[in-house]
Structure formats: C-alpha cells, structure tokens
Design a protein around this motif. Sequence first.
Motif, PDB file in Angstrom:
ATOM      1  N   TYR A   1       0.259   5.258   1.489  1.00 45.94           N
ATOM      2  CA  TYR A   1      -0.685   6.340   2.391  1.00 45.94           C
ATOM      3  C   TYR A   1       0.164   7.383   2.095  1.00 45.94           C
ATOM      4  O   TYR A   1       1.332   7.635   2.269  1.00 45.94           O
TER       5      TYR A   1
ATOM      6  N   GLN B   1      -1.429  -4.466   8.857  1.00 48.96           N
ATOM      7  CA  GLN B   1      -0.640  -3.972   7.946  1.00 48.96           C
ATOM      8  C   GLN B   1       0.679  -3.637   8.807  1.00 48.96           C
ATOM      9  O   GLN B   1       0.578  -2.969   9.930  1.00 48.96           O
ATOM     10  N   TYR B   2       1.661  -3.680   8.276  1.00 43.91           N
ATOM     11  CA  TYR B   2       3.029  -3.197   8.588  1.00 43.91           C
ATOM     12  C   TYR B   2       3.560  -2.147   7.792  1.00 43.91           C
ATOM     13  O   TYR B   2       3.644  -2.358   6.472  1.00 43.91           O
ATOM     14  N   PHE B   3       3.843  -0.903   8.553  1.00 40.42           N
ATOM     15  CA  PHE B   3       4.199   0.248   7.914  1.00 40.42           C
ATOM     16  C   PHE B   3       5.748   0.251   7.772  1.00 40.42           C
ATOM     17  O   PHE B   3       6.543  -0.250   8.763  1.00 40.42           O
ATOM     18  N   GLY B   4       6.244   1.153   6.750  1.00 41.74           N
ATOM     19  CA  GLY B   4       7.560   1.440   6.626  1.00 41.74           C
ATOM     20  C   GLY B   4       7.852   2.714   7.519  1.00 41.74           C
ATOM     21  O   GLY B   4       6.864   3.303   8.029  1.00 41.74           O
ATOM     22  N   PRO B   5       8.908   3.405   7.474  1.00 45.50           N
ATOM     23  CA  PRO B   5       9.122   4.459   8.350  1.00 45.50           C
ATOM     24  C   PRO B   5       8.468   5.718   7.908  1.00 45.50           C
ATOM     25  O   PRO B   5       8.759   6.698   8.660  1.00 45.50           O
TER      26      PRO B   5
ATOM     27  N   VAL C   1       4.019  13.287   4.415  1.00 44.11           N
ATOM     28  CA  VAL C   1       4.641  12.061   4.643  1.00 44.11           C
ATOM     29  C   VAL C   1       4.086  10.809   3.799  1.00 44.11           C
ATOM     30  O   VAL C   1       2.865  10.652   4.074  1.00 44.11           O
TER      31      VAL C   1
ATOM     32  N   TYR D   1       0.827  -1.258  -0.042  1.00 44.55           N
ATOM     33  CA  TYR D   1       0.008  -0.174   0.048  1.00 44.55           C
ATOM     34  C   TYR D   1       1.056   1.364  -0.036  1.00 44.55           C
ATOM     35  O   TYR D   1       1.861   1.151   0.670  1.00 44.55           O
TER      36      TYR D   1
ATOM     37  N   PHE E   1       3.553   6.976   3.467  1.00 44.75           N
ATOM     38  CA  PHE E   1       4.039   5.755   4.046  1.00 44.75           C
ATOM     39  C   PHE E   1       3.712   4.477   3.109  1.00 44.75           C
ATOM     40  O   PHE E   1       2.659   4.472   2.462  1.00 44.75           O
TER      41      PHE E   1
END
Lengths: 116, 118
Positions: free
Chosen positions: B35, B107-111, B88, B33, B90
């Motif tokens: 965002y 869901q695992y998010f990036g930094p 930002v 994804y 994501f």
Amino acid sequence: AQTVTQSQPEMSVQEAETVTLSCTYDTSESDYYLFWYKQPPSRQMILVIRQEAYKQQNATENRFSVNFQKAAKSFSLKISDSQLGDAAMYFCAYSSNAGNNRKLIWGLGTSLAVNP
Amino acid sequence: DTAVSQTPKYLVTQMGNDKSIKCEQNLGHDTMYWYKQDSKKFLKIMFSYNNKELIINETVPNRFSPKSPDKAHLNLHINSLELGDSAVYFCASSQDPRWLAGVKETQYFGPGTRLLVL
C-alpha cells in the motif's frame, strides 16, 4: 464499486469519556467484512475490530465496540473510557467476501485527539 | 516475533535513484500486499500477491516492480524515483478465507517505510 466514507476528518474527546467515529459504506454485495484500523503516530496499522456482515450482533473488543446497521450501511466505532493512547488516525475499511477480490477499500480516516 | 516486518524504516534518496523496500511475514499467510499512504493519509493499494502470483495490480507506474521470491516475502523495487513517490509504504499480509471455513479475513500491517525523495 464499493466506497467507504468517513465524514469526520477530526474528532476530539476528553480522557475517560466516550467518543463515536462514523463510517458509512456503499455496496451491492451481501457478504463482506468491515474493519476499523488504528494508525498511531508510529504509522503502524493496527486492527481494532472487525465485523462480518452476516452477523447481526455488534462486535466488541474491550473498550471498543461497533454499531453495525446493515440496512443503513453504517458502521460506527465507539470508544469507551478514552485513554491518551487512543489518540491516532482511525480508518474504516470494507472487504468483499466474494470471488478473488480480497482488497480492502479504505475510508480517508478520522484523526482522534484525546485531551487530558 | 514480529508478524510483518519491513526494511528499511526510513529511506531518504535523490530523484532518479533506484531503491528497494523489503517485506517479510512469519504468519504463514498466503497473500501479501503493498500500500501507499500519501501525505493526506489516503491509503491506496498497489499490488497483491497470492502464493507468489500477482493477483492485484492497480494503476501504478511501471517504475514500481514487486517481487515475491517466496510466499513469506514481497519486495518492492522502485526505479527512477520521483518527488511524487514520497510517501509511507505499507506491506501487509492476510490468509485468504475462501476455502478455510471460519477463518476471518484480516490484514496484518507492517510498520511502514517512510520514503522521502529529494
């Protein structure tokens, strides 16, 4: 359409105390997931806790627990023994478990300050 | 051993330029994804890919074009950057649980990539 509402833009708590963040949602579905995500100043989104709608038992993860009231469509997050590192934005989110719609519906977040 | 990584972390550029943000996940997930989080912290989904196929395309200007060369990568290219694109961005990934009983949808998010358009 599903919506997620976090009515508290800002909250504060004293270190070692307990704080509860509110979240309500609206949906006509019966099968879904609810989440709380933490976003510290580093901006990374971190999953704190999740709840399956079909489970009556409230989810817990160490100092974090939820109060899931399905009939009232309420999903509050309780943080016990608050620590300075808990200071962050907290987002409540909803995800359907039906069909192809896998996207998360997000609340606007609650900014939590932890006072020493 | 980072689960979801994004590059660059910061991106400062002039209006009108074209830029790309890269995302990679090593979780073996099928879905990725993008965002956008604006200055008011509102998090809005832009795109979602499942096994390299576009499955969610929200109302996003055509200047934004995602590319998924394989299911571990989802890049975001932005043409003719505008001031309003400052935000930002994501990247996230998840394993679709429809046919995997017992797998929980997370869901695992990036930094995040902080984009500033001047």
